[in-house]
Every structure is written in structure tokens, then in C-alpha cells.
Design a protein around this motif. Structure first.
Motif, PDB file in Angstrom:
ATOM      1  N   GLY A  23       0.885  -1.342   0.068  1.00  0.00           N
ATOM      2  CA  GLY A  23      -0.171   0.020  -0.051  1.00  0.00           C
ATOM      3  C   GLY A  23       0.707   1.340   0.082  1.00  0.00           C
ATOM      4  N   LEU A  24       1.851   1.237   0.808  1.00  0.00           N
ATOM      5  CA  LEU A  24       2.778   2.461   0.860  1.00  0.00           C
ATOM      6  C   LEU A  24       3.702   2.577  -0.416  1.00  0.00           C
ATOM      7  CD1 LEU A  24       4.167   1.831   4.577  1.00  0.00           C
ATOM      8  CD2 LEU A  24       2.418   3.584   3.779  1.00  0.00           C
ATOM      9  N   LEU A  25       4.267   1.583  -1.022  1.00  0.00           N
ATOM     10  CA  LEU A  25       4.992   1.679  -2.273  1.00  0.00           C
ATOM     11  C   LEU A  25       4.629   1.723  -3.367  1.00  0.00           C
ATOM     12  CD1 LEU A  25       8.110  -0.618  -0.788  1.00  0.00           C
ATOM     13  CD2 LEU A  25       7.507   2.039  -0.389  1.00  0.00           C
ATOM     14  N   ASN A  26       3.304   0.866  -3.581  1.00  0.00           N
ATOM     15  CA  ASN A  26       2.617   0.548  -4.843  1.00  0.00           C
ATOM     16  C   ASN A  26       1.512   1.177  -5.007  1.00  0.00           C
ATOM     17  OD1 ASN A  26       4.949  -1.001  -5.582  1.00  0.00           O
ATOM     18  ND2 ASN A  26       4.096  -2.880  -4.493  1.00  0.00           N
ATOM     19  N   GLY A  27       0.674   1.585  -3.811  1.00  0.00           N
ATOM     20  CA  GLY A  27      -0.455   2.458  -4.183  1.00  0.00           C
ATOM     21  C   GLY A  27      -1.770   1.115  -4.216  1.00  0.00           C
ATOM     22  N   GLU A  28      -1.484   0.195  -3.670  1.00  0.00           N
ATOM     23  CA  GLU A  28      -2.500  -0.742  -3.727  1.00  0.00           C
ATOM     24  C   GLU A  28      -3.760  -0.197  -3.186  1.00  0.00           C
ATOM     25  OE1 GLU A  28      -2.802  -5.671  -3.092  1.00  0.00           O
ATOM     26  OE2 GLU A  28      -2.182  -4.654  -1.360  1.00  0.00           O
ATOM     27  N   ASP A  29      -4.902  -0.481  -3.619  1.00  0.00           N
ATOM     28  CA  ASP A  29      -6.022   0.199  -3.112  1.00  0.00           C
ATOM     29  C   ASP A  29      -6.558  -0.822  -2.076  1.00  0.00           C
ATOM     30  OD1 ASP A  29      -8.103  -1.742  -4.088  1.00  0.00           O
ATOM     31  OD2 ASP A  29      -8.012  -0.783  -6.002  1.00  0.00           O
ATOM     32  N   GLY A  30      -7.448   0.010  -1.133  1.00  0.00           N
ATOM     33  CA  GLY A  30      -8.187  -0.666  -0.099  1.00  0.00           C
ATOM     34  C   GLY A  30      -8.836  -1.943  -0.266  1.00  0.00           C
ATOM     35  N   ALA A  31      -9.641  -1.892  -1.445  1.00  0.00           N
ATOM     36  CA  ALA A  31     -10.403  -3.025  -1.792  1.00  0.00           C
ATOM     37  C   ALA A  31      -9.624  -4.441  -1.960  1.00  0.00           C
ATOM     38  CB  ALA A  31     -11.441  -2.834  -2.943  1.00  0.00           C
ATOM     39  N   ALA A  32      -8.559  -4.086  -2.526  1.00  0.00           N
ATOM     40  CA  ALA A  32      -7.753  -5.359  -2.993  1.00  0.00           C
ATOM     41  C   ALA A  32      -6.963  -5.748  -1.660  1.00  0.00           C
ATOM     42  CB  ALA A  32      -6.420  -4.775  -4.003  1.00  0.00           C
ATOM     43  N   ALA A  33      -6.599  -4.642  -1.049  1.00  0.00           N
ATOM     44  CA  ALA A  33      -5.843  -5.113   0.238  1.00  0.00           C
ATOM     45  C   ALA A  33      -6.761  -5.783   1.150  1.00  0.00           C
ATOM     46  CB  ALA A  33      -5.286  -3.897   0.916  1.00  0.00           C
ATOM     47  N   ARG A  34      -8.065  -5.467   1.122  1.00  0.00           N
ATOM     48  CA  ARG A  34      -8.878  -6.339   2.357  1.00  0.00           C
ATOM     49  C   ARG A  34      -9.191  -7.729   1.581  1.00  0.00           C
ATOM     50  NH1 ARG A  34     -12.314  -4.278   5.968  1.00  0.00           N
ATOM     51  NH2 ARG A  34     -13.995  -5.618   6.476  1.00  0.00           N
ATOM     52  N   ALA A  35      -9.167  -7.757   0.335  1.00  0.00           N
ATOM     53  CA  ALA A  35      -9.674  -9.180  -0.312  1.00  0.00           C
ATOM     54  C   ALA A  35      -8.163 -10.076  -0.118  1.00  0.00           C
ATOM     55  CB  ALA A  35     -10.002  -8.762  -1.614  1.00  0.00           C
ATOM     56  N   ARG A  36      -7.202  -9.503  -0.214  1.00  0.00           N
ATOM     57  CA  ARG A  36      -5.809 -10.115  -0.160  1.00  0.00           C
ATOM     58  C   ARG A  36      -5.738 -10.620   1.134  1.00  0.00           C
ATOM     59  NH1 ARG A  36       0.333  -8.181  -0.854  1.00  0.00           N
ATOM     60  NH2 ARG A  36       1.052  -9.939  -0.779  1.00  0.00           N
ATOM     61  N   LEU A  37      -5.982  -9.687   2.244  1.00  0.00           N
ATOM     62  CA  LEU A  37      -5.833 -10.311   3.626  1.00  0.00           C
ATOM     63  C   LEU A  37      -6.865 -11.519   3.926  1.00  0.00           C
ATOM     64  CD1 LEU A  37      -5.052  -9.909   6.459  1.00  0.00           C
ATOM     65  CD2 LEU A  37      -6.665  -8.256   7.021  1.00  0.00           C
ATOM     66  N   SER A  38      -7.929 -11.377   3.322  1.00  0.00           N
ATOM     67  CA  SER A  38      -9.018 -12.493   3.535  1.00  0.00           C
ATOM     68  C   SER A  38      -8.365 -13.877   3.008  1.00  0.00           C
ATOM     69  CB  SER A  38     -10.325 -12.070   2.939  1.00  0.00           C
ATOM     70  OG  SER A  38     -11.239 -13.230   3.067  1.00  0.00           O
ATOM     71  N   GLY A  39      -7.753 -13.758   1.892  1.00  0.00           N
ATOM     72  CA  GLY A  39      -7.255 -14.709   1.061  1.00  0.00           C
ATOM     73  C   GLY A  39      -5.942 -15.214   1.832  1.00  0.00           C
ATOM     74  N   LEU A  40      -5.159 -14.623   2.208  1.00  0.00           N
ATOM     75  CA  LEU A  40      -3.968 -14.998   3.006  1.00  0.00           C
ATOM     76  C   LEU A  40      -4.399 -15.757   4.261  1.00  0.00           C
ATOM     77  CD1 LEU A  40      -1.679 -11.738   2.980  1.00  0.00           C
ATOM     78  CD2 LEU A  40      -1.220 -13.959   1.711  1.00  0.00           C
ATOM     79  N   LEU A  41      -5.172 -15.341   4.971  1.00  0.00           N
ATOM     80  CA  LEU A  41      -5.734 -15.916   6.253  1.00  0.00           C
ATOM     81  C   LEU A  41      -6.422 -17.228   5.774  1.00  0.00           C
ATOM     82  CD1 LEU A  41      -6.987 -12.982   8.169  1.00  0.00           C
ATOM     83  CD2 LEU A  41      -5.041 -14.389   8.787  1.00  0.00           C
ATOM     84  N   LEU A  42      -7.414 -17.281   5.012  1.00  0.00           N
ATOM     85  CA  LEU A  42      -8.146 -18.701   4.356  1.00  0.00           C
ATOM     86  C   LEU A  42      -7.403 -19.543   3.717  1.00  0.00           C
ATOM     87  CD1 LEU A  42     -10.686 -19.931   4.478  1.00  0.00           C
ATOM     88  CD2 LEU A  42     -11.315 -18.697   2.382  1.00  0.00           C
TER      89      LEU A  42
END
Length: 292
Positions: free
Chosen positions: A214-233
Motif C-alpha cells: 500500500g505504501l510503495l505501490n498504491g494498492e487500493d483498499g479493496a484489493a488489500a482487504r480481499a488479499r488479507l482474507s485470501g492470505l488467512l483463508l
């Protein structure tokens, strides 16, 4: 005016849900935030009556499941050890109002590895009412997701993953909260899922990369939220592989969570049926009442 034949109650840590029932037909429903955590032992009866007093006129059975039967609940309904028939045991709760005949279903325990459940066993029982010949695994997504092996109408063993609670804590209370947004990104979810499903040992570093991206590549919040869910699952599926590999799997839960788990399980080649959690808990409570 509603007059219930009996009352079904799903009494959790944070909320109480009740239904006025006529056999298996729902006449009315109500809920409150009078969960187990908010009540002293002598306050449970009042919290229940606040919702159902207009539905009852004489002695009425109330069948309840969930944390109401915990050590801190209305009265303790001791765990039944596996293997066992789910929702196969209940205890009477002390009452002052003569209209109430309250029974609380016991939870289930497992000695090795140590694990417990309260409430999910009633969903399992409801599922088995409708699917008596099921032989496979039930996954119940939630704050603490349960994976349960079912055979010959019994709950044989189970495991719990704190995936939902970890998602809430990480997305709301950790440094990752600064990267979270609304919405959803399927591609980001699947990328995170694949990352930890194949390399679960990388979960700690993968999580921090969300913040860095998010800091370096500007990943948007929706993508970050979905990726967090994917990592945990993905980490959960890796840990639960002995449960789903080569098994028939069915889901019991809320629609949104069921859809997320269906999508994840499809990546490992599983097509799973999904069932509504409320429908299953009501079927389980009805089955327990009919067994009285």
C-alpha cells in the motif's frame, strides 16, 4: 396475537435470537443484544422474557443452544465428548416464571487435540435431520470456523480455525488497518489464497507485505482487504487439508461467508453445497424438542 407452541433460542456471546414456533413453522422472531457476556446469572430469565412474554400463555418449552450453556451462562450444560450424536443432550435451567420450561443443549468437546464447540453442534444436528446419510466433512465458517468429520450420524472429530477473528483484529486493530478499504477484489483474494495455501509458513511476512504494498505501490483498499482474507483463508485450508482432501464437504453459515469459502474450495477442486446457518440451527432445535 401470537401463541407459540414452543420457543427456539440461539443464545450467543453477544446476541440472543428467539423464534415463536408451531411445530417446525416459524410464527415470529425477535432478537436483542442480551448476549451471555452482558448478563449475570440471575438476569438470563428476564432477558428471555423481554422478548417472548407476549408469545406464551401457559407452560411453554424453550429449547436453547449456544453460550447460554457455558460455565458463565444461565446454567452449565457440560460438554459431551466426541464421538457423539450432536445436540443429543440437554439440561434444565432454573426458572421463576411458571410459564417457562427451559432446556439448554450441551456443547461438544474433544480431548486430543483439545477443542470445544457450543452452538455449531446444533447446526450439525439440523443438517443431519435433512441429510441423514451424509458421510463427510461439514465446514461452518464464522468468527471461529469449525471443520467437523461426520460419519454414521455422529460427530467424530473436529478442528477450529480462528480465521474470522484474526481477520477482524488485523483489519481493525493492527497496522494493516491503514491499508484496508471497502469493497472486494476477486483477483487479489485468489492471489492471497494461493500464496499461503502453497506456502503457509510465509503467513507472517505475507501479512506485512500488505502494508508495504500500500505504501510503495498504491494498492487500493479493496484489493488489500480481499488479499488479507485470501492470505488467512489459504493458511486455514492448508492446515485443514486432512479434513477436505478426498472428502465430501458441505458448508453451513451465512450467505456471504459461504460464498467466500465456496470460491476458495473451488481452487482445490471441490464443488461444495452450502446451507443457511439459521435454517440449520432451527432444524436442530426442532429436532431436540421433538426428542423430548
Amino acid at each position: 396475537m401470537i401463541r407459540a407452541d414452543w420457543i427456539a433460542a440461539d443464545w450467543g456471546t453477544s446476541n440472543l435470537r428467539v423464534w415463536a414456533m408451531q411445530g417446525r413453522e416459524i410464527l415470529a422472531e425477535a432478537s436483542s443484544d442480551a448476549g451471555m457476556n452482558t448478563l449475570a446469572r440471575d438476569e438470563f430469565e428476564g432477558a428471555l422474557l423481554a422478548l417472548i412474554s407476549d408469545w406464551i400463555d401457559g407452560p411453554t418449552d424453550v429449547i436453547a443452544c449456544g453460550m447460554v450453556g457455558s460455565r458463565q451462562g444461565w446454567t452449565e450444560a457440560k460438554y459431551q465428548p466426541v464421538p457423539c450424536k450432536p445436540a443429543g443432550h440437554m439440561v434444565a435451567a432454573p426458572t421463576q416464571d411458571s410459564r417457562l420450561n427451559v432446556r439448554i443443549l450441551s456443547g461438544v468437546s474433544q480431548a486430543t487435540p483439545a477443542d470445544v464447540m457450543r452452538g455449531e453442534e446444533t447446526q450439525i444436528a439440523g443438517f443431519l435431520v435433512q441429510n441423514p446419510d451424509f458421510d463427510g466433512v461439514l465446514c461452518m465458517p464464522g468468527t471461529h470456523t469449525k471443520w467437523a468429520r461426520i460419519s454414521a450420524g455422529e460427530l467424530c472429530h473436529f478442528a477450529t480455525a480462528m480465521t474470522g477473528e484474526m481477520f477482524q483484529l488485523l483489519s481493525e486493530r493492527s497496522v494493516l488497518r491503514h491499508s484496508m478499504g471497502d469493497g472486494w477484489d476477486d483477483a487479489a483474494f485468489l492471489a492471497g489464497l494461493d500464496e499461503t495455501l502453497s506456502r503457509p509458513e510465509r503467513i507472517a511476512t505475507s501479512l506485512f507485505s500488505l502494508r508495504a504494498s500500500g505504501l510503495l505501490n498504491g494498492e487500493d483498499g479493496a484489493a488489500a482487504r480481499a488479499r488479507l482474507s485470501g492470505l488467512l483463508l489459504g493458511a486455514e485450508l492448508a492446515a485443514m487439508k486432512p479434513y477436505w482432501l478426498g472428502q465430501e464437504v458441505a458448508l453451513i453459515g451465512a450467505t456471504k461467508l459461504n460464498e467466500i469459502y465456496q470460491s476458495a474450495l473451488a481452487t482445490v477442486g471441490l464443488t461444495v453445497r452450502a446451507f443457511d446457518g439459521t435454517e440449520m440451527v432451527l432444524a436442530g432445535l426442532a429436532g431436540a424438542r421433538e426428542a423430548l
